[in-house]
Design a protein around this motif. Structure first.
Motif, PDB file in Angstrom:
ATOM      1  N   LEU A   1       0.827  -1.211   0.000  1.00 62.93           N
ATOM      2  CA  LEU A   1       0.000   0.000   0.000  1.00 62.93           C
ATOM      3  C   LEU A   1       0.859   1.257   0.000  1.00 62.93           C
ATOM      4  O   LEU A   1       0.538   2.243  -0.677  1.00 62.93           O
ATOM      5  CB  LEU A   1      -0.942  -0.002   1.213  1.00 62.93           C
ATOM      6  CG  LEU A   1      -2.124  -0.965   1.128  1.00 62.93           C
ATOM      7  CD1 LEU A   1      -2.896  -0.973   2.442  1.00 62.93           C
ATOM      8  CD2 LEU A   1      -3.034  -0.588  -0.014  1.00 62.93           C
ATOM      9  N   ALA A   2       1.950   1.251   0.762  1.00 64.48           N
ATOM     10  CA  ALA A   2       2.854   2.403   0.779  1.00 64.48           C
ATOM     11  C   ALA A   2       3.473   2.617  -0.599  1.00 64.48           C
ATOM     12  O   ALA A   2       3.605   3.756  -1.062  1.00 64.48           O
ATOM     13  CB  ALA A   2       3.940   2.198   1.832  1.00 64.48           C
ATOM     14  N   ALA A   3       3.845   1.538  -1.278  1.00 70.40           N
ATOM     15  CA  ALA A   3       4.428   1.656  -2.618  1.00 70.40           C
ATOM     16  C   ALA A   3       3.416   2.233  -3.602  1.00 70.40           C
ATOM     17  O   ALA A   3       3.752   3.088  -4.423  1.00 70.40           O
ATOM     18  CB  ALA A   3       4.922   0.293  -3.091  1.00 70.40           C
ATOM     19  N   VAL A   4       2.181   1.785  -3.514  1.00 70.29           N
ATOM     20  CA  VAL A   4       1.129   2.320  -4.391  1.00 70.29           C
ATOM     21  C   VAL A   4       0.920   3.807  -4.111  1.00 70.29           C
ATOM     22  O   VAL A   4       0.825   4.628  -5.031  1.00 70.29           O
ATOM     23  CB  VAL A   4      -0.189   1.527  -4.215  1.00 70.29           C
ATOM     24  CG1 VAL A   4      -1.347   2.235  -4.881  1.00 70.29           C
ATOM     25  CG2 VAL A   4      -0.030   0.128  -4.765  1.00 70.29           C
ATOM     26  N   PHE A   5       0.873   4.172  -2.842  1.00 69.36           N
ATOM     27  CA  PHE A   5       0.680   5.579  -2.467  1.00 69.36           C
ATOM     28  C   PHE A   5       1.824   6.431  -2.996  1.00 69.36           C
ATOM     29  O   PHE A   5       1.598   7.514  -3.553  1.00 69.36           O
ATOM     30  CB  PHE A   5       0.566   5.711  -0.947  1.00 69.36           C
ATOM     31  CG  PHE A   5       0.447   7.127  -0.489  1.00 69.36           C
ATOM     32  CD1 PHE A   5      -0.737   7.818  -0.641  1.00 69.36           C
ATOM     33  CD2 PHE A   5       1.528   7.781   0.094  1.00 69.36           C
ATOM     34  CE1 PHE A   5      -0.843   9.134  -0.238  1.00 69.36           C
ATOM     35  CE2 PHE A   5       1.430   9.090   0.502  1.00 69.36           C
ATOM     36  CZ  PHE A   5       0.234   9.772   0.336  1.00 69.36           C
ATOM     37  N   LEU A   6       3.066   5.974  -2.830  1.00 77.26           N
ATOM     38  CA  LEU A   6       4.213   6.737  -3.317  1.00 77.26           C
ATOM     39  C   LEU A   6       4.205   6.846  -4.840  1.00 77.26           C
ATOM     40  O   LEU A   6       4.555   7.892  -5.395  1.00 77.26           O
ATOM     41  CB  LEU A   6       5.507   6.093  -2.838  1.00 77.26           C
ATOM     42  CG  LEU A   6       5.807   6.260  -1.348  1.00 77.26           C
ATOM     43  CD1 LEU A   6       7.056   5.480  -0.972  1.00 77.26           C
ATOM     44  CD2 LEU A   6       5.983   7.722  -0.999  1.00 77.26           C
ATOM     45  N   GLY A   7       3.793   5.787  -5.515  1.00 73.11           N
ATOM     46  CA  GLY A   7       3.700   5.840  -6.971  1.00 73.11           C
ATOM     47  C   GLY A   7       2.677   6.856  -7.443  1.00 73.11           C
ATOM     48  O   GLY A   7       2.935   7.642  -8.362  1.00 73.11           O
ATOM     49  N   VAL A   8       1.519   6.874  -6.801  1.00 75.79           N
ATOM     50  CA  VAL A   8       0.477   7.848  -7.166  1.00 75.79           C
ATOM     51  C   VAL A   8       0.969   9.261  -6.876  1.00 75.79           C
ATOM     52  O   VAL A   8       0.754  10.192  -7.666  1.00 75.79           O
ATOM     53  CB  VAL A   8      -0.844   7.531  -6.421  1.00 75.79           C
ATOM     54  CG1 VAL A   8      -1.838   8.661  -6.561  1.00 75.79           C
ATOM     55  CG2 VAL A   8      -1.439   6.246  -6.945  1.00 75.79           C
ATOM     56  N   ALA A   9       1.643   9.466  -5.749  1.00 73.47           N
ATOM     57  CA  ALA A   9       2.154  10.793  -5.399  1.00 73.47           C
ATOM     58  C   ALA A   9       3.200  11.250  -6.417  1.00 73.47           C
ATOM     59  O   ALA A   9       3.222  12.421  -6.815  1.00 73.47           O
ATOM     60  CB  ALA A   9       2.742  10.772  -3.991  1.00 73.47           C
TER      61      ALA A   9
END
Length: 181
Positions: free
Chosen positions: A90-98
């Motif tokens: 989830l953190a990786a997905v969030f960082l990718g979207v950011a």
């Protein structure tokens, strides 16, 4: 109709499914801890329901552990490693979207290009009564590029017919004297 279900011995999935079903039935048949062992007739019927042996299949990996809770449904207890993995994903997905949002913002909000640099300003004064040819000489002498005579033949911003010049072939007489920069 027979009590014995049809199981294809060549289908290892069906054999495994039937084996699990029989195990469930055996567990259900047992009564609470003080139950007596099954009678000889029951044991014989259970042995008859066993599926034919098939090829040995590799054991399936367990994804979760189950813990028995009061009630018929078991509660799944997830390992801490799985929770950490989900949190990292989830953190990786969030960082990718950011990161994508930051790049899009940077792309669409770039400042406008700087205004053109004017290296030299020319001040041109056109006296009253000068013709287009004489004004073109003054413009060339002051260092303007291009042809003043060609530019003053017609204009998309000025139409002599709107001002009563129906027979006008060029803008002679519609251009006025002034000082221009």
């Amino acid at each position: 109709m027979s009590d014995e279900p049809f199981v294809d011995a060549d289908d290892p999935v069906a054999v495994e499914r039937e084996k699990r079903r029989l195990e469930r039935e055996a567990r259900r048949a047992k009564s609470p801890p003080a139950a007596e062992p099954p009678s000889a007739a029951e044991a014989k019927s259970l042995e008859q329901k066993k599926p034919p042996k098939a090829k040995k299949m590799p054991k399936a990996k367990k994804a979760t552990k189950t813990k028995r809770v009061d009630g018929p449904t078991p509660k799944r207890v997830h390992s801490p490693g799985r929770r950490v993995g989900v949190a990292v994903a989830l953190a990786a997905v969030f960082l990718g979207v950011a990161a994508i949002a930051a790049l899009a913002y940077r792309h669409f909000h770039r400042s406008s290009p700087p205004p053109p640099v004017v290296t030299r300003t020319i001040t041109l004064t056109i006296p009253e009564g000068y013709t287009r040819a004489r004004t073109a000489e003054i413009a060339t002498a002051e260092g303007l590029r291009g042809s003043y005579e060609k530019a003053s033949v017609h204009s998309k911003y000025l139409s002599p017919s709107k001002y009563g010049g129906t027979a006008a072939e060029d803008l002679e007489g519609f251009l006025f004297p002034d000082t221009f920069e």
